[in-house]
Structure formats: structure tokens, C-alpha cells
Design an enzyme around this catalytic site. Structure first.
Site, PDB file in Angstrom:
ATOM      1  CG  ASP A   1      -1.827  -1.298   1.453  1.00 58.65           C
ATOM      2  OD1 ASP A   1      -1.445  -1.521   0.557  1.00 58.65           O
ATOM      3  OD2 ASP A   1      -2.370  -1.112   2.839  1.00 58.65           O
TER       4      ASP A   1
ATOM      5  N   GLY B   1      -9.502  -9.595   8.563  1.00 52.77           N
ATOM      6  CA  GLY B   1      -9.866  -8.799   6.841  1.00 52.77           C
ATOM      7  C   GLY B   1      -9.777  -7.323   6.880  1.00 52.77           C
TER       8      GLY B   1
ATOM      9  CG  HIS C   1      -1.932  -8.922  16.591  1.00 48.50           C
ATOM     10  ND1 HIS C   1      -2.945  -9.992  16.219  1.00 48.50           N
ATOM     11  CD2 HIS C   1      -0.584  -9.575  16.438  1.00 48.50           C
ATOM     12  CE1 HIS C   1      -2.375 -10.851  16.056  1.00 48.50           C
ATOM     13  NE2 HIS C   1      -0.307 -10.572  16.038  1.00 48.50           N
TER      14      HIS C   1
ATOM     15  CG  HIS D   1      -1.536   1.273  19.839  1.00 47.26           C
ATOM     16  ND1 HIS D   1      -2.761   1.384  20.556  1.00 47.26           N
ATOM     17  CD2 HIS D   1      -1.917   0.276  20.061  1.00 47.26           C
ATOM     18  CE1 HIS D   1      -3.596   0.960  21.481  1.00 47.26           C
ATOM     19  NE2 HIS D   1      -3.032  -0.183  20.411  1.00 47.26           N
ATOM     20  CD  GLU D   2      -0.638  -2.654  17.808  1.00 53.83           C
ATOM     21  OE1 GLU D   2      -0.572  -3.633  18.618  1.00 53.83           O
ATOM     22  OE2 GLU D   2      -1.549  -2.457  17.447  1.00 53.83           O
TER      23      GLU D   2
ATOM     24  CG  HIS E   1       0.614  -3.470  22.607  1.00 50.73           C
ATOM     25  ND1 HIS E   1      -0.479  -3.227  23.940  1.00 50.73           N
ATOM     26  CD2 HIS E   1      -0.064  -3.728  21.599  1.00 50.73           C
ATOM     27  CE1 HIS E   1      -1.358  -3.016  23.590  1.00 50.73           C
ATOM     28  NE2 HIS E   1      -1.899  -2.809  22.669  1.00 50.73           N
TER      29      HIS E   1
ATOM     30  CG  HIS F   1      -5.091  -1.349  25.132  1.00 45.49           C
ATOM     31  ND1 HIS F   1      -6.307  -2.817  24.119  1.00 45.49           N
ATOM     32  CD2 HIS F   1      -4.735  -1.675  23.848  1.00 45.49           C
ATOM     33  CE1 HIS F   1      -5.244  -3.561  23.349  1.00 45.49           C
ATOM     34  NE2 HIS F   1      -4.647  -2.499  22.839  1.00 45.49           N
TER      35      HIS F   1
ATOM     36  CG  ASP G   1     -37.919  21.382  -5.303  1.00 44.94           C
ATOM     37  OD1 ASP G   1     -36.501  21.219  -5.984  1.00 44.94           O
ATOM     38  OD2 ASP G   1     -38.457  21.307  -5.634  1.00 44.94           O
TER      39      ASP G   1
END
Lengths: 404, 80
Positions: A25, A77, A84, A121-122, A125, A131, A316
Site C-alpha cells: 500500500d 480482513g 497486534h 500504538h503497537e 505494547h 491498553h 426538491d
């Protein structure tokens, strides 16, 4: 903030990482920059130093994968789980996995998730943070689109990571900048706050009276279209929608694209056939059918499919009477009646609005059926009309629905 | 948006999976030795609502379900 049980952390200050593969990507250089900037967030507030390695085992192995990918937590998906990571430790400990089924972007856009934000964020961890339930904290578990320009680690995350590793030995010379200024076409800060639309501020419980914003109470406020949707009422104006729901007391103000990204905003008319769980949106000479967030296949269709002559270029306003199963379409100073049961336009129409709806002597911008009454909107005013007698009951300001 | 009735079962399954993944929810097997929790899922919903600052009702209401459907990190919010 929170840490994992037994508070695992790296027992050294020099931590290595390795990028095992890339997402198609993004450009590889952009992936590398996003990851490096994510590490930089944490290194700027701790004594930790992160070094990238290109082969062999690193403390933190970073990879993109879909579905089952060799641990006990398969990805799901698009949407849902984005990524994670594992707490500090040997082998899989510290590793961060990103769901390749997501669309990753360097910056926050409508069409993807910011790799920088998710990676930051990951990596929290990977360094030992669990969290946080503090809304706005980086370690809050829900993805929140935000402007990543000049992004600074929220205090809750700083407190958390410093509880594990302490403060940096030398204060950083300059404040950490997440990214250089964005191209203006990417996303404005205002847009950035609206990418995840249905989400409400979770700290709000149920205030007795909804907060009212000045723009909602503009006495000149008018609407393009109004419809009900599964018990809620949606008021459309340009690219925006006000959402009034019996399930929460405040009025949401969102972009239309946040609900239906592929629909072109600026609706002319809208109405719901609740028995079919279907809302129809009209723009120019086309219409779309949606069910909740889903746009039904085969749309848009030309309004001529509903029985309008080609001389009618736009609608309208539209309103559905759930008792008679008839939908009224307003076009200029006339209106049409459409039978939803037979899916055909009724004979004898169009008729003049003023002839049948006494007291409505003008065009209709938007129409709504609510609590057994019709509401016809024209500019900053609305007209409450009895459905059976078609008589005008009273006139109100258009924004009366917003608790002004 | 609110769910239509025929989707309720589907939503309940979704919520169950969410609670299993992120709130350590396990369906209780009947046991003679253990006192039965009549509604373990409601307890987990309460826990989730509390974590996110939602109104704690134990019910799978609109706001709770909407929160569950947000894109998120795959790590659990609580651990056993």
C-alpha cells in the site's frame, strides 16, 4: 495507562528492530519513515535507543500479514483488528504484526489507516504497555484518526512508559516532530477528527440536555434533505449531516462521507421506507438506496425509473407516509405521489402543492414524517402539517429539532 | 445505526466474539461444583462499558455495539 501482568520490559536500553516485509500500500521508504517516527515517539521520553537491523533476530520483528500468520491470533480482513504486538520477551515477544488486509497510509486519510499511528500504538505494547482507558491516549485500543502533524505523545502514555523505563537521561534538544507539514490536500485537522464517525465520546454518559453548538442554532439554518433512519433523524446540509437519535441525547454533526464514503454529498432529497429498512437519497437526476451503512448494488439509478418524465431534472424533497405507503416527491410548486406497494407513480399527479397542502405556498427544501405529522422545510422555517387533513398546524424555525 | 431485529442474533454473535477476544469472555460450561453465573456475558459487557466510559448497563445497546465495531488493536483490553 496499564502494563502487562508482571510488568515485562526490556532489561536494556538498546533495543533492536527489523522490518521483515512491506505493505504494497505504501512506498518502502514511507513504511520505514512511519516506523522510525513511531519509535522516535517513545525514545524521546525514555532512555531507550532503537536501532534498526537488516538481518538476523531483532528484539522487535515487524511484519505485515493477512489472516492466519503463525501465531494464535489470526487477522480478520479489512476493518476490525488492525494490528497486534507482543509484550517484551524472547522469540515472539516484542514483535508487531500489521494486518495486510487494511489499507495502510503514511498519513491519515479517508481511505486508510495511518501506519505511523498504529505502529506507535503497537510499539507501546512491544515496550510493555497495555491498553489505556484514557480517551485520546495513544494506547487507547480504538483507532482514532487524528492529525499527525506535530504529533506529541499524550501525557498518559508518557506516564506509562516512564513508569517502566524512567525519563530520558538528557532532555531532548527539540520537541519531537512526528512528520513534516502535510500537503494541504491530504486532510485538514477538522476532517481528521471525523473519520471514525459513529463513535461517540465514550466518556459521555447521558447528559440531561444535549450540548448545543452555535452553528446548530443559527436562526438562518436551512436543510437540503431530511430523513429518518432506523428511528434516528438525519438532517443534511452540503457535505454534513446532523444526527438526532433516541439512543443518545446530543446531536452529532458528521460528514456524510463518514457514513457513506462513496456517495456524493449535497443531497436534494431523502426518505426512508422503514418496513424495507431502506433509505433513498436523491441528487440531481439520480438516486441511491442504502440499508444502514451499505449502499445497495445497482445504484445510482435515474429518477425516471420511478416514473418521472425527463423534464424533471431533480427532486426538491421527498417524504414517505408509512400509513398509506405513499411517498410524496416535491418538485418546484408541484408534488407527485408514488405508491411504494406497486412501485409506480400514482395517476393524477403532479398536483400543485398549495392546492392540497393548505398554507404551503412555496417550494419545499426538505420534508420529514415524524410522530404522525409531516414537516415541510423552506429556508429557515418549517411547517407542521397534519397528514390526513393536509392542513397546516403551525410554523417553526427549521432548527427546532436541535434543542436550541 | 440501530440494528434491525433480524440482525440481532448476528450482532449478539459478533459481540460474543469481541468479548472473547478482548475481555477474556468464556462461555460457562455447566458444572455441579461451581455456582452458576446466570449471565456471564452481561458481566463482560459491563466490564467493557466501564473500560470505555460508556453507561454501564450490561446490555448490548447501540452505543456498546458501535464501540465494538470500531477498528482497533488486536490486543485484549483486560487479561485473566
Amino acid at each position: 495507562y496499564s502494563t502487562f501482568p508482571l510488568s515485562p520490559k526490556w532489561k536494556k536500553e538498546d533495543v533492536t528492530y527489523r522490518i521483515l516485509n512491506y505493505t504494497p500500500d505504501m512506498l518502502q521508504a514511507d513504511v520505514e519513515e512511519a516506523i522510525a517516527k513511531a519509535f522516535q515517539l517513545w525514545s524521546s521520553v525514555t532512555p531507550l535507543r532503537f536501532t534498526r537491523v537488516y538481518s538476523g533476530q531483532a528484539d522487535i520483528m515487524i511484519s505485515f500479514a493477512s489472516g492466519f500468520h503463525g501465531d494464535f491470533y489470526p487477522f480478520d480482513g479489512p476493518g476490525g483488528t488492525l494490528a497486534h504486538a507482543y509484550p517484551p520477551g524472547s522469540n515472539i515477544g516484542g514483535d508487531a504484526h500489521f494486518d495486510e488486509d487494511e489499507n495502510w497510509t503514511k498519513f491519515t486519510t479517508y481511505n486508510g489507516y495511518s501506519l505511523f499511528l498504529v505502529a506507535a500504538h503497537e510499539l507501546g505494547h512491544s515496550l510493555g504497555l497495555g491498553h489505556s482507558n484514557v480517551l485520546g491516549a495513544l494506547m487507547y485500543p480504538i483507532y482514532m484518526a487524528r492529525d499527525t502533524r506535530d504529533y506529541k505523545l499524550p501525557q498518559d502514555d508518557i506516564d506509562g512508559i516512564q513508569a517502566l523505563y524512567g525519563r530520558p537521561k538528557e532532555p531532548p534538544a527539540l520537541p519531537t516532530k512526528a512528520f513534516p507539514p502535510q500537503e494541504p490536500t491530504e486532510m485538514t485537522p477538522a476532517e481528521a477528527t471525523t473519520e471514525m464517525p459513529p463513535r461517540k465520546e465514550p466518556t459521555e454518559t447521558t447528559p440531561s440536555k444535549a450540548p448545543v453548538r452555535p452553528q446548530d442554532c443559527d436562526p438562518h439554518l436551512s436543510f437540503d434533505a431530511i430523513t429518518t433512519l432506523r428511528g434516528e433523524t438525519l438532517f443534511f446540509k452540503g457535505s454534513y449531516v446532523w444526527r438526532k437519535s433516541p439512543y443518545f441525547s446530543d446531536i452529532e454533526h458528521d460528514t456524510i462521507s463518514s457514513f457513506w464514503p462513496s456517495l456524493v454529498a449535497g443531497f436534494d432529497a431523502a426518505y426512508e421506507v422503514d418496513k424495507r429498512d431502506r433509505v433513498l437519497f436523491f441528487k440531481d437526476n439520480h438516486y441511491w438506496a442504502v440499508s444502514g451503512y451499505s449502499i445497495e448494488p445497482g445504484f445510482p439509478k435515474p429518477i425516471q425509473n420511478l416514473g418521472f418524465p425527463t423534464s424533471v431534472r431533480k427532486i426538491d424533497a421527498a417524504v414517505h407516509d408509512e400509513n398509506t405507503k405513499k411517498t410524496y416527491f416535491f418538485v418546484g410548486n408541484k408534488y407527485w405521489s408514488f405508491n411504494e406497494n406497486t412501485q409506480s407513480m400514482e395517476r393524477g399527479y403532479p398536483r400543485k402543492i398549495a392546492s392540497d397542502f393548505h398554507g404551503i405556498g412555496h417550494t419545499v427544501d426538505a420534508a420529514l414524517q415524524k410522530n404522525g405529522l409531516f414537516y415541510f422545510f423552506h429556508g429557515a422555517n418549517q411547517y407542521e402539517v397534519d397528514i390526513k387533513s393536509k392542513k397546516l398546524i403551525r410554523k417553526m424555525k427549521s432548527n427546532s429539532w436541535f434543542n436550541c | 445505526f440501530p440494528v434491525v431485529p433480524e440482525k440481532e442474533k448476528e450482532e449478539m454473535q459478533f459481540a460474543k466474539k469481541y468479548l472473547e477476544n478482548f475481555y477474556d469472555f468464556k462461555e460457562e460450561k455447566s458444572s455441579l461444583l461451581k455456582r452458576k453465573n446466570l449471565n456471564p456475558m452481561a458481566d463482560k459487557i459491563r466490564e467493557m462499558q466501564s473500560f470505555f466510559g460508556l453507561e454501564v448497563t450490561g446490555e448490548l445497546n447501540h452505543k456498546t455495539l458501535a464501540m465494538m465495531k470500531q477498528p482497533r488493536c488486536g490486543m485484549p483490553d483486560i487479561r485473566s
